[in-house]
Scaffold this motif. Structure first.
Motif, PDB file in Angstrom:
ATOM      1  N   LEU A 189       0.822  -1.212   0.000  1.00  0.00           N
ATOM      2  CA  LEU A 189       0.000   0.000   0.000  1.00  0.00           C
ATOM      3  C   LEU A 189       0.856   1.261   0.000  1.00  0.00           C
ATOM      4  O   LEU A 189       0.579   2.216  -0.722  1.00  0.00           O
ATOM      5  CB  LEU A 189      -0.941   0.007   1.216  1.00  0.00           C
ATOM      6  N   SER A 190       1.912   1.259   0.809  1.00  0.00           N
ATOM      7  CA  SER A 190       2.687   2.509   0.919  1.00  0.00           C
ATOM      8  C   SER A 190       3.470   2.775  -0.363  1.00  0.00           C
ATOM      9  O   SER A 190       3.569   3.915  -0.806  1.00  0.00           O
ATOM     10  CB  SER A 190       3.614   2.470   2.130  1.00  0.00           C
ATOM     11  N   GLN A 191       3.975   1.715  -0.998  1.00  0.00           N
ATOM     12  CA  GLN A 191       4.697   1.934  -2.261  1.00  0.00           C
ATOM     13  C   GLN A 191       3.762   2.506  -3.326  1.00  0.00           C
ATOM     14  O   GLN A 191       4.124   3.422  -4.066  1.00  0.00           O
ATOM     15  CB  GLN A 191       5.326   0.633  -2.751  1.00  0.00           C
ATOM     16  N   ALA A 192       2.566   1.965  -3.384  1.00  0.00           N
ATOM     17  CA  ALA A 192       1.596   2.473  -4.364  1.00  0.00           C
ATOM     18  C   ALA A 192       1.262   3.933  -4.062  1.00  0.00           C
ATOM     19  O   ALA A 192       1.173   4.769  -4.967  1.00  0.00           O
ATOM     20  CB  ALA A 192       0.329   1.619  -4.340  1.00  0.00           C
ATOM     21  N   TYR A 193       1.104   4.248  -2.788  1.00  0.00           N
ATOM     22  CA  TYR A 193       0.779   5.623  -2.395  1.00  0.00           C
ATOM     23  C   TYR A 193       1.919   6.577  -2.782  1.00  0.00           C
ATOM     24  O   TYR A 193       1.683   7.644  -3.354  1.00  0.00           O
ATOM     25  CB  TYR A 193       0.518   5.679  -0.879  1.00  0.00           C
ATOM     26  N   ILE A 194       3.136   6.161  -2.498  1.00  0.00           N
ATOM     27  CA  ILE A 194       4.297   7.018  -2.810  1.00  0.00           C
ATOM     28  C   ILE A 194       4.394   7.246  -4.326  1.00  0.00           C
ATOM     29  O   ILE A 194       4.662   8.349  -4.784  1.00  0.00           O
ATOM     30  CB  ILE A 194       5.587   6.402  -2.211  1.00  0.00           C
ATOM     31  N   GLN A 195       4.099   6.205  -5.103  1.00  0.00           N
ATOM     32  CA  GLN A 195       4.086   6.372  -6.566  1.00  0.00           C
ATOM     33  C   GLN A 195       3.002   7.360  -6.992  1.00  0.00           C
ATOM     34  O   GLN A 195       3.228   8.217  -7.844  1.00  0.00           O
ATOM     35  CB  GLN A 195       3.827   5.022  -7.262  1.00  0.00           C
ATOM     36  N   LEU A 196       1.827   7.228  -6.383  1.00  0.00           N
ATOM     37  CA  LEU A 196       0.709   8.110  -6.764  1.00  0.00           C
ATOM     38  C   LEU A 196       1.033   9.570  -6.484  1.00  0.00           C
ATOM     39  O   LEU A 196       0.790  10.436  -7.314  1.00  0.00           O
ATOM     40  CB  LEU A 196      -0.571   7.714  -6.006  1.00  0.00           C
ATOM     41  N   ILE A 197       1.613   9.850  -5.306  1.00  0.00           N
ATOM     42  CA  ILE A 197       1.817  11.267  -4.965  1.00  0.00           C
ATOM     43  C   ILE A 197       3.033  11.866  -5.681  1.00  0.00           C
ATOM     44  O   ILE A 197       3.259  13.064  -5.590  1.00  0.00           O
ATOM     45  CB  ILE A 197       1.849  11.545  -3.442  1.00  0.00           C
ATOM     46  N   LYS A 198       3.758  11.046  -6.422  1.00  0.00           N
ATOM     47  CA  LYS A 198       4.800  11.607  -7.291  1.00  0.00           C
ATOM     48  C   LYS A 198       4.163  12.499  -8.347  1.00  0.00           C
ATOM     49  O   LYS A 198       4.807  13.345  -8.954  1.00  0.00           O
ATOM     50  CB  LYS A 198       5.589  10.493  -7.976  1.00  0.00           C
ATOM     51  N   HIS A 199       2.865  12.266  -8.583  1.00  0.00           N
ATOM     52  CA  HIS A 199       2.147  13.083  -9.563  1.00  0.00           C
ATOM     53  C   HIS A 199       1.566  14.340  -8.921  1.00  0.00           C
ATOM     54  O   HIS A 199       0.738  15.017  -9.505  1.00  0.00           O
ATOM     55  CB  HIS A 199       1.043  12.265 -10.228  1.00  0.00           C
ATOM     56  N   ALA A 200       1.972  14.597  -7.699  1.00  0.00           N
ATOM     57  CA  ALA A 200       1.510  15.817  -7.012  1.00  0.00           C
ATOM     58  C   ALA A 200       2.723  16.546  -6.449  1.00  0.00           C
ATOM     59  O   ALA A 200       2.846  16.727  -5.240  1.00  0.00           O
ATOM     60  CB  ALA A 200       0.549  15.436  -5.892  1.00  0.00           C
ATOM     61  N   PRO A 201       3.642  16.962  -7.329  1.00  0.00           N
ATOM     62  CA  PRO A 201       4.911  17.505  -6.831  1.00  0.00           C
ATOM     63  C   PRO A 201       4.752  18.822  -6.075  1.00  0.00           C
ATOM     64  O   PRO A 201       5.608  19.181  -5.280  1.00  0.00           O
ATOM     65  CB  PRO A 201       5.729  17.728  -8.114  1.00  0.00           C
ATOM     66  N   ASN A 202       3.636  19.523  -6.299  1.00  0.00           N
ATOM     67  CA  ASN A 202       3.480  20.825  -5.634  1.00  0.00           C
ATOM     68  C   ASN A 202       2.753  20.748  -4.298  1.00  0.00           C
ATOM     69  O   ASN A 202       2.375  21.757  -3.729  1.00  0.00           O
ATOM     70  CB  ASN A 202       2.719  21.803  -6.546  1.00  0.00           C
ATOM     71  N   CYS A 203       2.574  19.538  -3.812  1.00  0.00           N
ATOM     72  CA  CYS A 203       1.833  19.357  -2.565  1.00  0.00           C
ATOM     73  C   CYS A 203       2.614  19.957  -1.383  1.00  0.00           C
ATOM     74  O   CYS A 203       3.758  19.581  -1.135  1.00  0.00           O
ATOM     75  CB  CYS A 203       1.617  17.862  -2.350  1.00  0.00           C
ATOM     76  N   THR A 204       1.996  20.903  -0.682  1.00  0.00           N
ATOM     77  CA  THR A 204       2.697  21.543   0.435  1.00  0.00           C
ATOM     78  C   THR A 204       2.566  20.696   1.700  1.00  0.00           C
ATOM     79  O   THR A 204       1.726  19.795   1.765  1.00  0.00           O
ATOM     80  CB  THR A 204       2.081  22.918   0.738  1.00  0.00           C
TER      81      THR A 204
END
Ligand SMILES: CC(=O)N[C@H]1[C@@H](OP(=O)(O)O)O[C@H](CO)[C@@H](O)[C@@H]1O
Ligand SMILES: [Mg+2]
Length: 544
Positions: A189-204
């Motif tokens: 689950l965590s690996q998938a999550y980390i991959q997903l949020i790579k598409h949100a680079p501007n997340c503060t």
């Protein structure tokens, strides 16, 4: 075989049934005060062993009473693919649970015969439990049941309900779904999550912050363990972590949904969520600048997830059908938004996760959620294959490939076996981050119709019979006609009644254009139930 039956008899006498006690395998297994459950646990150990022999697969047994008070406990059986046990075996569970002490063996033999269980087949049972103080002792009774019939068992100890479902599925699919360990679950689950949020680079950092109410239960322990794997991709403030408060007391997803207010210990200015006592439900909420509380329940979660998936399918150029499965409790606004604006297929089933799960299996992608926050997403085998092929296709353009990879990681972050608060939380957080949505923007996708749920006590709730996914009452005579004429008095109104599958009450639901109308309608329908379906005690009083 004789020796096994002797052992069952011997062990059974150590787990005696209080004479006259009758319990039903309900919507979510057996549930009652923990002091009445020892024999039930032992017998469910026996039954799980038979089910394992019958299916030639590992079966799960989860000791929990979810959102019930700390004094209660309960047990649910998990079938080979991680789904709820089938209806026929629910019947056997009730039969075995209610057999008087001297009849246990007869009932057991009856099940063996009916199902032609091969008793020389090996059996394997996975066990998990929540944090209730009665759970360890009751788990031991399950293990006694398994060993009495010569079954093997693996005790996972403290795990969430969806973690146990996951382990069972992994074990029976030869680890294709993942590794059958708690560590394997966190890693996937965590690996998938980390991959997903790579598409949100501007997340503060602000956007990465989430307040989690752990209901003082197992979810709190497990979210802490998971956090370590997220590599600060999500910053969690945990309240009701079990160090002080009581399980589900003034906290947890059920409390927040039913009371429509924040749990104790939480000051929800920002984005918050609550798990229930076994972490298979989640609801989100926040308080706006005027102090108004906003709940984002299962309907809002289903809308967010299905919108996200639909957009990805379009970007990927994949022609897969997607449906949202709800129950009659889904807010009318959500159904209208999904059908009219989103143009997704919407199905309504009877209450109870197993019904939603089965309906969702009929589509390429089935998103199912009960309004109370229990739900997940199912991907058909062919949908998963098409997504995988596309993500690997060297001739795919970048946009399509990115969408396919996002879909792939979405599949991996989801626990498809059952609703899972931790997995749902990660998916929701990833969607909000990648779409750059605040909780307020998510909430504004559509506005809930004001609604009210009430309970009416009747002498026998079985006098109410329903049809059309519980949306219409066919018995007692005259009840539906009365509801229809009451509903006509209000704008945008809808109401239905059904006997609860977990409590000895009739549930009344009403929604309408204003809260006053929803409250008035709920009250009038309650009165009709009281009068036409044998109400007991005082007549329902108006809410205002
Ligand atoms: C209105 C409502 O929330 N009903 C709940 C409740 O069932 P009832 O049959 O309504 O008591 O408990 C079930 C098990 O947890 C859950 O699946 C369901 O959604
Ligand atoms: Mg639960």
């Amino acid at each position: 075989m004789m020796a096994q039956f002797q052992e069952v008899l011997r062990q059974s006498s150590l787990h005696p049934k209080p004479a006259g006690l009758v319990l039903q395998y309900g919507t979510a297994g057996f549930r009652t005060n923990a002091k009445h459950l020892d024999h039930i646990m032992f017998r469910m150990g026996l039954l799980a062993t038979l089910r394992s022999k019958k299916t030639k697969a590992t079966i799960g047994v989860m000791v929990t009473a979810s959102h019930n008070p700390e004094e209660d406990n309960g047990v649910k059986l998990v079938d080979p693919m991680g789904e709820m046990v089938t209806q026929a075996w629910e019947g056997y569970a009730t039969l075995l649970a209610n057999a008087e002490q001297q009849d246990v063996l007869t009932s057991l033999k009856e099940i063996i015969e009916k199902e032609a269980v091969n008793m020389s087949q090996e059996a394997n049972v996975f066990l998990g439990r929540d944090t209730r103080c009665s759970s360890a002792r009751l788990s031991q009774a399950v293990l006694d049941g398994v060993s009495a019939l010569g079954g093997h068992s693996k005790d996972y100890g403290l795990v969430t309900t969806p973690q146990l479902h996951y382990m069972v599925c992994c074990q029976n699919t030869g680890d294709k779904y993942g590794e059958a360990t708690v560590e394997g679950y966190y890693n996937k689950l965590s690996q998938a999550y980390i991959q997903l949020i790579k598409h949100a680079p501007n997340c503060t950092d602000d956007q990465k912050h989430l307040c989690v109410d752990g209901a003082n239960g197992i979810g709190a322990l497990k979210v802490r363990e998971m956090e370590a794997h997220l590599k600060s991709g999500l910053q969690i403030s945990l309240v009701n972590d079990g160090s002080q408060g009581k399980l589900n007391d003034q906290c947890g997803a059920d409390f927040v949904k039913v009371q429509q207010k924040p749990p104790s210990g939480m000051n929800p200015g920002e984005r918050c969520c609550s798990f229930d006592g076994d972490a298979d439900r989640i609801v989100y909420y926040y308080t706006d600048s005027e102090g108004q509380f906003h709940l984002l329940d299962g309907d809002k979660i289903a809308t967010l997830i299905s919108t996200f998936l639909k957009e990805l399918l379009t970007q990927a150029g994949l022609n897969l059908n997607i449906a949202v499965v709800q129950t009659a409790y889904a807010n009318g606004s959500s159904t209208r938004y999904l059908e009219d604006t989103m143009k997704v297929i919407v199905r309504c089933t009877k209450t109870g996760v197993k019904h939603l799960h089965h309906a969702a299996q009929e589509f390429d992608i089935g998103v199912y959620f009960e309004a109370n926050g229990h739900g997940t997403v199912l991907f058909s085998k062919s949908a998963e294959e098409k997504i995988q092929q596309l993500s690997k296709d060297p001739n795919t353009d970048d946009e399509r490939k990115t969408a396919a990879l996002l879909l792939q990681n979405t599949i991996n972050v989801i626990n498809q076996t059952v609703g899972d608060a931790i997995s749902d939380m990660l998916l929701i957080e990833a969607i909000l981050a990648t779409k750059g949505l605040t909780v307020q923007q998510w909430d504004a996708i559509y506005s809930d119709l004001p609604n009210r749920q009430l309970k009416v006590k009747v002498s026998d709730r079985r006098v109410i019979d329903t049809t059309d996914a519980e949306r219409r009452a066919v018995r007692p005579a005259g009840l539906q006609e009365t509801i229809d004429s009451l509903v006509k008095k209000y704008r945008q109104a809808r109401s239905f009644v059904r006997p609860s599958g977990t409590e000895d009450v009739v549930r009344v639901y009403a929604e309408a254009e204003t809260q006053e109308s929803a409250d008035a309608l709920a009250h009038e329908v309650s009165l009709a139930v009281y009068r036409l379906a044998g109400g007991v005690g005082d007549e329902p009083k108006p809410l205002h």
